[in-house]
Design a protein around this motif. Sequence first.
Motif, short mmCIF file in Angstrom:
data_model
loop_
_atom_site.label_atom_id
_atom_site.label_comp_id
_atom_site.label_asym_id
_atom_site.label_seq_id
_atom_site.Cartn_x
_atom_site.Cartn_y
_atom_site.Cartn_z
N GLY A 239 0.80 -0.90 0.15
CA GLY A 239 -0.14 0.01 0.21
C GLY A 239 0.53 1.41 0.52
O GLY A 239 0.07 2.28 0.07
N SER A 240 2.37 1.19 -0.80
CA SER A 240 2.74 2.18 -0.05
C SER A 240 3.15 2.98 -1.72
O SER A 240 3.96 3.76 -2.24
CB SER A 240 3.95 2.13 0.24
OG SER A 240 4.61 0.68 0.10
N GLU A 241 2.95 2.52 -3.34
CA GLU A 241 3.12 2.38 -4.42
C GLU A 241 1.50 3.14 -4.35
O GLU A 241 1.52 3.49 -5.02
CB GLU A 241 3.94 1.74 -5.31
CG GLU A 241 4.46 1.86 -6.69
CD GLU A 241 5.33 1.38 -7.49
OE1 GLU A 241 4.69 0.55 -8.33
OE2 GLU A 241 6.35 1.74 -7.04
N ARG A 242 0.55 1.58 -4.75
CA ARG A 242 0.14 1.89 -4.95
C ARG A 242 -1.30 1.18 -3.19
O ARG A 242 -0.53 0.88 -3.04
CB ARG A 242 -1.04 1.33 -6.35
CG ARG A 242 -0.83 1.64 -7.58
CD ARG A 242 -1.47 0.91 -8.26
NE ARG A 242 -2.72 1.96 -8.44
CZ ARG A 242 -3.98 1.18 -9.28
NH1 ARG A 242 -3.56 0.90 -9.85
NH2 ARG A 242 -4.70 1.71 -9.25
N SER A 243 -1.90 2.48 -2.77
CA SER A 243 -2.60 2.30 -2.02
C SER A 243 -4.21 1.50 -2.05
O SER A 243 -3.68 0.97 -0.23
CB SER A 243 -2.80 4.02 -1.24
OG SER A 243 -4.54 4.31 -2.37
N CYS A 244 -3.66 1.17 -2.57
CA CYS A 244 -5.10 -0.74 -2.72
C CYS A 244 -3.88 -1.51 -2.90
O CYS A 244 -4.65 -2.47 -3.75
CB CYS A 244 -5.62 0.48 -3.78
SG CYS A 244 -5.63 0.23 -5.16
N ARG A 245 -2.84 -1.76 -3.29
CA ARG A 245 -2.23 -2.93 -3.76
C ARG A 245 -0.93 -2.93 -3.40
O ARG A 245 -0.44 -2.62 -2.44
CB ARG A 245 -2.04 -2.77 -5.20
CG ARG A 245 -3.26 -3.03 -6.22
CD ARG A 245 -2.41 -2.92 -7.88
NE ARG A 245 -3.66 -3.02 -8.63
CZ ARG A 245 -3.70 -3.11 -9.54
NH1 ARG A 245 -2.51 -2.64 -10.00
NH2 ARG A 245 -4.82 -2.79 -10.46
N VAL A 246 0.02 -4.91 -2.61
CA VAL A 246 0.90 -5.10 -2.48
C VAL A 246 1.77 -5.83 -3.53
O VAL A 246 0.94 -6.26 -4.43
CB VAL A 246 0.84 -6.34 -1.31
CG1 VAL A 246 2.35 -6.65 -1.07
CG2 VAL A 246 -0.28 -6.22 0.06
N GLN A 247 2.60 -4.88 -3.71
CA GLN A 247 2.93 -5.23 -4.93
C GLN A 247 4.33 -6.05 -4.30
O GLN A 247 5.51 -5.29 -3.24
CB GLN A 247 4.03 -3.81 -5.91
CG GLN A 247 5.29 -3.72 -6.81
CD GLN A 247 5.61 -3.10 -7.26
OE1 GLN A 247 5.15 -2.60 -8.46
NE2 GLN A 247 6.74 -2.44 -6.70
N THR A 248 4.86 -6.97 -4.83
CA THR A 248 6.10 -7.68 -4.80
C THR A 248 7.05 -7.78 -6.21
O THR A 248 6.58 -8.32 -6.91
CB THR A 248 5.73 -9.25 -4.29
OG1 THR A 248 4.53 -9.24 -3.14
CG2 THR A 248 6.75 -10.33 -4.04
N SER A 249 8.23 -8.20 -5.67
CA SER A 249 9.15 -7.37 -6.64
C SER A 249 10.69 -8.09 -6.85
O SER A 249 10.75 -8.09 -5.81
CB SER A 249 9.35 -6.04 -7.57
OG SER A 249 9.93 -5.33 -6.55
N VAL A 250 10.89 -9.13 -8.03
CA VAL A 250 12.48 -9.56 -7.68
C VAL A 250 12.65 -9.74 -8.81
O VAL A 250 13.13 -9.44 -9.77
CB VAL A 250 11.65 -11.06 -7.09
CG1 VAL A 250 11.38 -11.55 -8.16
CG2 VAL A 250 13.39 -11.66 -6.65
N GLU A 251 14.54 -9.37 -8.37
CA GLU A 251 15.06 -9.21 -9.98
C GLU A 251 14.80 -10.92 -10.76
O GLU A 251 15.77 -11.53 -9.56
CB GLU A 251 16.66 -8.81 -9.55
CG GLU A 251 17.62 -8.75 -11.14
CD GLU A 251 19.02 -8.20 -10.65
OE1 GLU A 251 19.63 -7.91 -11.05
OE2 GLU A 251 19.19 -7.60 -9.16
N GLY A 252 15.29 -10.56 -11.64
CA GLY A 252 15.26 -12.14 -12.30
C GLY A 252 14.50 -12.05 -13.03
O GLY A 252 12.92 -11.03 -13.70
N GLN A 253 13.89 -13.00 -14.30
CA GLN A 253 12.64 -13.21 -14.74
C GLN A 253 11.38 -14.03 -14.45
O GLN A 253 10.65 -14.31 -15.30
CB GLN A 253 13.53 -14.19 -16.09
CG GLN A 253 14.62 -13.60 -16.87
CD GLN A 253 14.12 -12.47 -17.62
OE1 GLN A 253 12.83 -11.82 -18.07
NE2 GLN A 253 14.87 -11.44 -18.02
#
Length: 767
Positions: A239-253
């Motif tokens: 909720g810190s980039e889009r307040s209505c979503r949880v974003q998960t990110s990782v380097e790679g494919q």
Amino acid sequence: MKFRDGMWLPIEGMRTEYAEDIYTITRRPDGRALSLLCPTKHVRSRGHTLNLATVTLDIEAIFDGVISVEATHWFGAADAGPHFDLFPAGKPLDGASISVSDKGTTLSSGSLSATVHPDQHTFDVCFHATDGSMQLTSLLNRSVGFAYSPAPSSPMQLTDMRNFKHYMFTQTTLSVGETVHGLGERFGAFNKVGQSVTLWNADGGTSSDQAYKNVSFWLSSRGYGVFIDTPDKVELEIGSERSCRVQTSVEGQHLKWYLIYGPSPKDILYKYAILTGRAGKIPSWSFGLWLSTSFTTDYDEETVNSFLEGMKARDIPVEVFHYDCFWLKAFHWCDFVFDAERFPDPESMLSRIKTTGLVKKVCVWTNPYLGQASPVFKMAAEKGYLLRRKNGDVWQTDLWQAGMGLIDFTNPEAVEWFVGCMKRLFDTGVDSIKTDFGERIPTEDVQWHDKSINPRKMHNYYAFLYNKIVYEALQNRYGNGEAVLFARASSAGSQRFPLQWGGDCESTPEAMAESLRGGLSLGLCGFSFWSVDIGGFEGCPPPWIYKRWVALGLLCSHSRLHGSNSYRVPWTVDNDDQSEQGCTKTLAKWTALKARLMPYLYSQAAAAIAGGLPLSIRAMCLEFPEDPTSWFLDRQFMIGSSLLAAPIFEEGGRVEFYLPEGRWTNFFTGEVKSGPRWFKETHDFDTLPLYVRENTVLVLGKECQKRTVYDYTSDVQVRLYHTSKGAKAHLVDSDGNSRGTLEVGAENAIIGRNLLNGDSEVFVISG
């Protein structure tokens, strides 16, 4: 990691591509998975399929209530290890089904389903209860994709990826009022919504956003959890980039995660434990008081004896004595050799303190490093036991130990040598190991013995290997039910190797609260057993903080007195104040209370292991998920399922706490209060708000009981708290063996009294 500048613009220097269409849906032949081909632009003609990137979204039914989601850009990229050790007790074989309706294509895994929207141009994957009772979360437009950094100016640049970083991300929706918890031992706000969290083990103390124990699992108040299946660095925007979503990110494919449906938080943790494992059985003696030398203090055998004899004289039993770092020679850490100048005959020394009854067990401090001043260093370097740089040099640093190297646990011969060092310690009389450190694992310019290893993934995973190796060495020597660690670093799955403690905290009330939040968050990641440095690690606690911390620490599953450059025996804190409210009497009372609670605690410990639950510190939301307030309570906790405790953070003893719905009985006074509501109380140092839940059958040792190991079915008190017919208490012995169940019958009669021996009594505290 943020990828966008607000809702509309990309961050400067970053290029993002989003899955826009669901072009095709392919069923796997076994009927357990769907594969979605997702172009990054709407495809409205054949020509639109050219010069276009796609993301493949694989959705698989794992077992009842669990579905995995994997987003991939380029399949040709290697998915190097290490990988989490999943399903350690075996994988359930549950049915799965795929159906198509006007609502879309639905993959069901028992109670959990994922439905793909029927319109190709509407990107919408909804996760919901199969019976339609609950929508959990969704992947909507601009929620699945990848990013390049720096932003390429031409597609031709991407034929050479050496100068670009590539990230995969997904964004699950957050509903109105939804809260998020867990992600390891996090010391900040209990509810993670609004936070950016990086899962990367670090030795940062308890007063920052860094954590020793980063666990890629989070629990939602909406009835589901998410386990991110990689030990790599994971970045979350909750909720810190889009307040209505949880974003998960990782380097790679690749990015893979599991969605786990409860619906209750206990159900979620039970299923999470099937994925990553549950805690091993832990011995009853480990629940007693642990006393440490502290870190940089000056001590020898005479000092140790004075501590233990002083505790015995003050009627404070010590179950485990812990030798911290300087049992080893300075600059030699950690070559597993007692400093001969201070401890010329360690085997005899350890035998003496046990045979005299001063202590039952002994623990020593270790770490996975080796200082180059030790004669062992040259041997370990020559044999390839230490991590190397890419040019063949041993990787070394002066941070912590001069010229130290790092044990390479991907080398089987190094593991064999390391376990051999453990065995020699066991031969000397050591019963338990404090596995300190393991967070500062290098990722650049290193080459592991196992060359298939991705060094970045090894950073967090190293803690798992380190603790697994030591724990299994203890099991092999002492048996499965007798192995116990005191571990600091962890990652997902490390709950299998109990126990963990909260790291370096300051001697302040704020640090007490930070530590409590850390324990609550870690418990929501399936860690059953947890401890804290009583009195605080850094600094010298004033007497009032020491005593308040004693009360908190003795109500944790495990209890250790430990500090940095000052001792933690009570008479050194307040000049041996012998009053009833002095440090000595306070410690004696709380130690005795924990001993009395052991029939309850050890029975609850077995249930906690079976359910993948924390014993203590247990977040209120696990017991009262339907109470919205319970998801915000971070200054109190449950001890098992029936006791509520609220630590005190003020010298004057003022405390505010919340009782959920029902009748609650003060353990000390018998006063009954009804919830749900907030209460305020003031306490001396020998009590705090400790309330017993209604319908509880509480089995206690008698008031004279001071040790944690005794017959939990003999000479006990059985207290009935507002019980109704059918209330139960499960009995175990001090070895953890089941002895049967006490059950309340009509008019508070106890069914199963024949299971109790000696002078056991039953009390109806309230009825």
